[in-house]
Design an enzyme around this catalytic site. Sequence first.
Site, PDB file in Angstrom:
ATOM      1  N   LEU A   1     -54.016 -31.378 -16.409  1.00  0.00           N
ATOM      2  CA  LEU A   1     -55.288 -31.144 -16.258  1.00  0.00           C
ATOM      3  C   LEU A   1     -55.282 -29.612 -15.630  1.00  0.00           C
ATOM      4  CD1 LEU A   1     -58.435 -31.514 -16.438  1.00  0.00           C
ATOM      5  CD2 LEU A   1     -58.212 -32.542 -14.064  1.00  0.00           C
TER       6      LEU A   1
ATOM      7  N   SER B   1     -68.610  -6.232 -27.207  1.00  0.00           N
ATOM      8  CA  SER B   1     -68.812  -6.750 -28.427  1.00  0.00           C
ATOM      9  C   SER B   1     -69.607  -5.533 -29.158  1.00  0.00           C
ATOM     10  CB  SER B   1     -69.919  -7.890 -28.186  1.00  0.00           C
ATOM     11  OG  SER B   1     -71.194  -7.561 -27.826  1.00  0.00           O
TER      12      SER B   1
ATOM     13  N   ASP C   1     -64.944  15.056 -15.052  1.00  0.00           N
ATOM     14  CA  ASP C   1     -63.539  15.423 -14.653  1.00  0.00           C
ATOM     15  C   ASP C   1     -62.876  16.289 -15.485  1.00  0.00           C
ATOM     16  OD1 ASP C   1     -61.287  15.017 -13.115  1.00  0.00           O
ATOM     17  OD2 ASP C   1     -60.521  13.369 -14.033  1.00  0.00           O
TER      18      ASP C   1
ATOM     19  N   SER D   1     -53.019 -27.337 -15.946  1.00  0.00           N
ATOM     20  CA  SER D   1     -52.453 -26.470 -17.041  1.00  0.00           C
ATOM     21  C   SER D   1     -53.463 -25.934 -17.749  1.00  0.00           C
ATOM     22  CB  SER D   1     -51.124 -27.087 -17.700  1.00  0.00           C
ATOM     23  OG  SER D   1     -50.724 -26.154 -18.772  1.00  0.00           O
TER      24      SER D   1
END
Length: 616
Positions: free
Chosen positions: A292, A313, A448, A294
Amino acid sequence: MKMKPHQLVSFSWFLLFFLFHGSRAQPRTTGYTCRANQTTYPCQTYIFYQATSPNFLDLASIGDLFHVSRLMISQPSNISSPSSPLIPHQSLFIPITCSCNSINATFGSLSAATITYPIKEGDTFYLVSTGDFQNLTTYESVEVFNPSSVPTRLRVGDEIVFPVFCKCPNETQAQTGVNYLVSYVFQPYDNLSSVASRFGVQTQDLNNINGNEIRPFDTIFIPVNQLPILSQPEPPPEASLGKTERKGTIVGLATGLGICGVLLIVLLGVLLHRDVFPSKRDIGRVEDNDKLLSNRTVMEMKGIEVNLMADVSDCLDKYKVFNIEELREATDCFDESCLIQGSVYKGSFNGGIYAIKKMKWNACEELKILQKVNHGNLVKLEGFCIDPEDANCYLVYEFIENGCLYSWLHQNNTGKLSWKTRLRIAMDVANGLQYIHEHTSPKVVHKDIKSSNILLDNNLRAKIANFGLAKSGCNAITVHIVGTQGYIAPEYVSDGLVSTKMDVFSFGVVLLELVSGREAIDEEGKLLWASINGFLDGNETEKVEIVKGLMDRRLVEESCSMESVMNVLVVATACLNKDPARRPRMGDVVYALSKNYDLCFDVLEDGLSAPPLLAR
């Protein structure tokens, strides 16, 4: 067509709309003199200091530095709780005892508060003066006050006197109601009127005491009858708990401990029962639990991947989504031999070469910005990959063959850049910035801009890279200051103001790098952009001498057009105006640089007759 003398003069005047005025000088180095018999010495006065990360964000550490108690700082600084943590750049008034110190025949007597400081690993006179003491003293004055100490042979634990610059009011000033001369370090973005307003005094009073030639990082003295009330941030919630809240916290803690005790007894009983009465059923249950666990781990990893993919997305239909195994194979499992710089690797797959940027999952904003920009002077994003095992994200960019501008200008393992090439690079970067500032909605601020984030392709044409700090939208305020020292705009450091004009300022520094071949900040911490102060104030002969002193020796050997270089410095000076409202738009910069190029070089020979905007 080549530039004619009368055209050069006309063009220089044409660029006058960019101009601003400043003074170029270095801060006072050895201190401020005093008379040993002056009756007002010694005196109690104050310095203006700011909390800084990471070492000075509490009153205890600052108090230890200046040998005063937390209460002695909290009361004049309007801090209600001396134990409260501070925030970066929080303003403080720190009391000091100012004395007239007799030095020697050369320097006479110098006015200072003598603060003893124990040398730590890695300390130098310069680093401690500019860092811990925030330029309230200088390394030259430290040498004067410590004649027996050799700066290059400091040992950990050495007790060194750091003279903090100060002054006591003279008798005339005292009679007019001046109780303190507050020591304040004049910043590059300051002007006398803004400082006067901050302390509630008249600008003329500052002039009378400090003179008219005040330079960046000079310590100036503010005459006040009483200290102004500093506006301080609200303390964190945990620092302002009332008695009722504390009582509730204690009751809750006691209840929680009681429940934990009961659960511990029950747990011990269960463990004892299992150990005394083992059974096959229990062993089978352990095996089921392992399975369980795992399965749950796999589900959680899948969940991470689903969440990360949901964040990007909008990008799925535009960029290729790579498999992590593809990237590992392309980089020999991210071997150091494939490392380009930082966390960027060179990878080869599908017959192409790419730059692969490895990062923890903070790439969502960068991806969202990159998907809406498409310009020939911006490095192109080819795709990305998400590794759910360690929640890393990999951005796959086009590979730019000739590396960054920084290495060409400041390192010895690269070739020579002619003035024509440098001017063309400046135009490319200006075009890229104009695009993100004026042709995206909302506007994008890179935040930057620096020579290491400007890459050069096979034709030595420039592309802007690394949108990791970029922000969509501008004129916002932030308290989280990020960027690279030497390029950061003054208003961003002081007020956290994010706008396109901060990119304009950074671009001005890049222009100075192209002209001078010098780094934005040298080993002594001197800012390159400060060297241009006063450039426009002299006559033509003085300007030429400044240009010659600033120019890269390789450009001098090339015998490039002095007038063209001077015109670029005019643009750079405008970009570096300390008032962001007076800096030009990048569209104006593109026009000025293009006009300068047209007047100096044959446009057709380089194929630069295309419009300045190269959007593809």
